[in-house]
Write a protein that holds these residues in place. Structure first.
Motif: not given
Length: 575
Positions: A416, A420, A424, A427-428, A431
């Motif tokens: 993650s 980023k 993005p 990545s989120s 996570s």
């Protein structure tokens, strides 16, 4: 003992250990294959016995006009059943024959419920039921006595339900005849409709496309003409997506408006995002009649946890002008050209009919998707899902998802972090699937959901709107591409999180111009998700296009009334 002997013994121990693991795995796969074989045999036998029953009936009553029966709407059918111009035998055998034909093309049924033939002998005593003599299809995860609710997961096979679910009991009390169980996505966690037990279901409008999931068997069967009323479930769009993809109507009621007793889920206990059972049908009146039939004293008695709120027909039949919020792009999912056109055309029709349309945008959607939707559904880090699928055959639509969930949490956190700067959104999301760290964090997550619901209601009221017109994901994606439309959660699962009622009405079909414009589709983030979505939806000319109608919690009748308004205006415009 010298070093050589120790090394030899260690090597032998490793080989023996490996062989033990290998033998266990082989045995596990063999048991899984045997379970699948038994399930498929049960399905095949039920189909064969149903074919024989239909043949005997047609020989005894060759004058039955099945084509005429199949053309009737639900309201027309119930009227003719009540006045005696049709009898339940004519209707059930007509639909059973059609279902068998549709299933041959689409592979949408998991089992014919042969008990329906026995129910014909007793249903005549219940002519007062709102669904007297109506054949009803049900999703495979809905309990029907003596039949499996596998959810497409092998570990759940050979565990027949001990009794009917509450909704099946209510349907029978209202005179309906549940006659077939329909296919679903493995573990109910895909927007496709395929599993290793019953195989791939295909779209009634194009066999190269998915019917959607997870209630895809229902969507395909109703869209193909084999059923006129079915019951599905919806955790993140699982009623609405198949309805949109298959060109029918579907309704997800307010969470807890209908009983969930006897419905099997994969991640029972997950509370952030609510699942709802609901009807799927050819038209909105059928959805309303089904809700009216289910919201009765019998259901309230069988399941006292459901609020005793009967269906309010006065609200459904109201004709007062509405203030309607409309939404074209939520900032997370850029709709396809056909989706945008669907909303704009319906907006114009509503304005011409005297309704007031005002712009609306959901709050903090890019933050809400990972933090509340994805973290909520996978709060346990997908542990429960992985346990259900451990050692099982995986459907292709789940393999990538399961692989990512199976990665160690520390690795997902690093991944993650590295993603980023370049992606993005991915990545989120990576996570988010790590879940929460503690019970304290879970409570905070639940509190954040409650706060978001209140913020959204306050925002809704500040816009002074009665209902909301929103895009609905479509057209149907290509087979094995369902995981590429995961960004649809922002326009469907959002309303499960909010516990708002939401329904889908088919309003158009994809045009050549829509297809041409799709070539220039960029998406909100221009990332891998947006590219995948474009790829999945390409080649949809002629496929159904739908819109979504939404209302505040417990205003299900108003939501259905709005859906009916959209349906009527679209019909009139086509004339």
């Amino acid at each position: 003992m010298d070093n050589w002997t120790a090394a030899l013994l260690t090597g032998v121990a490793c080989i023996v250990g490996y062989l033990v693991v290998w033998v266990k795995k082989i045995n596990s796969l063999r048991q899984a294959e045997e379970k699948i074989k038994r399930a498929r045999n049960r399905r095949d036998k039920s189909l064969q016995r149903a074919e024989q029953a239909v043949l005997r009936y047609k020989q005894s009553l060759p004058t039955t006009d099945s084509a005429l029966i199949l053309k009737l709407s639900l309201s027309e059918l119930t009227q003719q059943l009540k006045d005696g111009s049709l009898n339940p035998d004519n209707v059930l055998y007509s639909y059973m024959e059609k279902t068998l034909a549709v299933n041959q093309k689409l592979n949408c049924c998991t089992e014919i419920l042969l008990e329906s033939l026995d129910q014909l002998t007793t249903v005549g005593s219940n002519k007062d039921g709102l669904l007297y003599g109506v054949p009803v299809s049900i999703k495979e995860n809905i309990a029907f006595k003596d039949h499996d609710c596998s959810c497409g997961v092998i570990i759940n096979l050979d565990q027949p339900a001990e009794k009917d679910s509450v909704l099946v009991q209510v349907l029978k009390k209202q005179g309906a005849i549940p006659f077939v169980k329909t296919n679903l996505a493995q573990a109910l966690t895909s927007y496709d409709c395929s599993n290793p037990i019953y195989g791939q279901t295909v779209n009634p409008h194009n066999p190269q496309k998915t019917p959607g999931g997870s209630s895809g068997g229902e969507g395909a069967l109703i869209g193909g003409g084999g059923s006129l009323l079915g019951i599905g479930t919806d955790l993140g769009g699982s009623i609405r997506l198949p309805s949109s993809f298959c060109g029918i109507c579907g309704f997800k009621p307010t969470a807890h408006r209908l009983s969930l007793q006897g419905f099997r889920s994969i991640c029972r206990g997950q509370k952030s995002v609510s699942s709802s059972p609901g009807p799927m049908a050819r038209d909105v009146d059928s959805l309303a009649l089904c809700m009216q039939a289910l919201l009765c004293d019998h259901m309230f008695s069988l399941d006292p946890t459901v609020p005793p709120l009967p269906f309010n027909m006065e609200i459904y039949r109201s004709s007062r002008p509405l203030r309607i919020g409309y939404l074209e792009n939520d900032g997370y999912l850029q709709p396809s050209p056909s989706m945008v056109r669907g909303v704009r055309e319906v907006k114009a029709l509503l304005e011409q009919a005297g309704h007031t349309l005002v712009p609306y945008a959901p709050l903090k959607i890019s933050q809400i998707v990972p933090e509340l939707l994805i973290t909520g559904v996978y709060a346990d880090g997908a542990t429960t899902l992985l346990q259900k699928l451990k050692g099982a055959l995986l459907d292709p639509s789940l393999k990538r998802q399961v692989f990512i969930h199976s990665l160690p949490k520390w690795f997902k956190k690093i991944l993650s972090f590295l993603l980023k700067p370049v992606s993005p959104r991915l990545s989120s999301n990576v996570s988010a699937i790590c879940g929460v760290r503690s019970v304290s964090d879970l409570w905070k997550q639940h509190a954040a959901v409650e706060d978001y619901i209140q913020e959204t209601i306050a925002h809704w009221r500040s816009c002074n709107i009665d209902v909301l017109l929103s895009p609905m994901i479509g057209p149907a994606s290509r087979l094995l591409h369902a995981d590429k439309v995961s960004t649809a959660v922002s326009c469907t699962m959002l309303y499960n999180l909010l516990k708002f009622p939401a329904g889908v009405v088919t309003v158009s079909t994809v045009t050549a111009k829509d297809e041409e414009e799709l070539k220039h589709y960029k998406g909100c983030y221009q990332d891998s998700f947006d590219k995948s979505l474009k790829e999945a939806m390409t080649g949809g000319e002629g496929l159904p296009v739908a819109v979504q109608c939404v209302a505040l919690p417990w205003q299900d009748e108003l939501c259905l009334r709005f859906m009916k308004e959209v349906e009527q205006l679209v019909k009139e415009s086509k004339k």
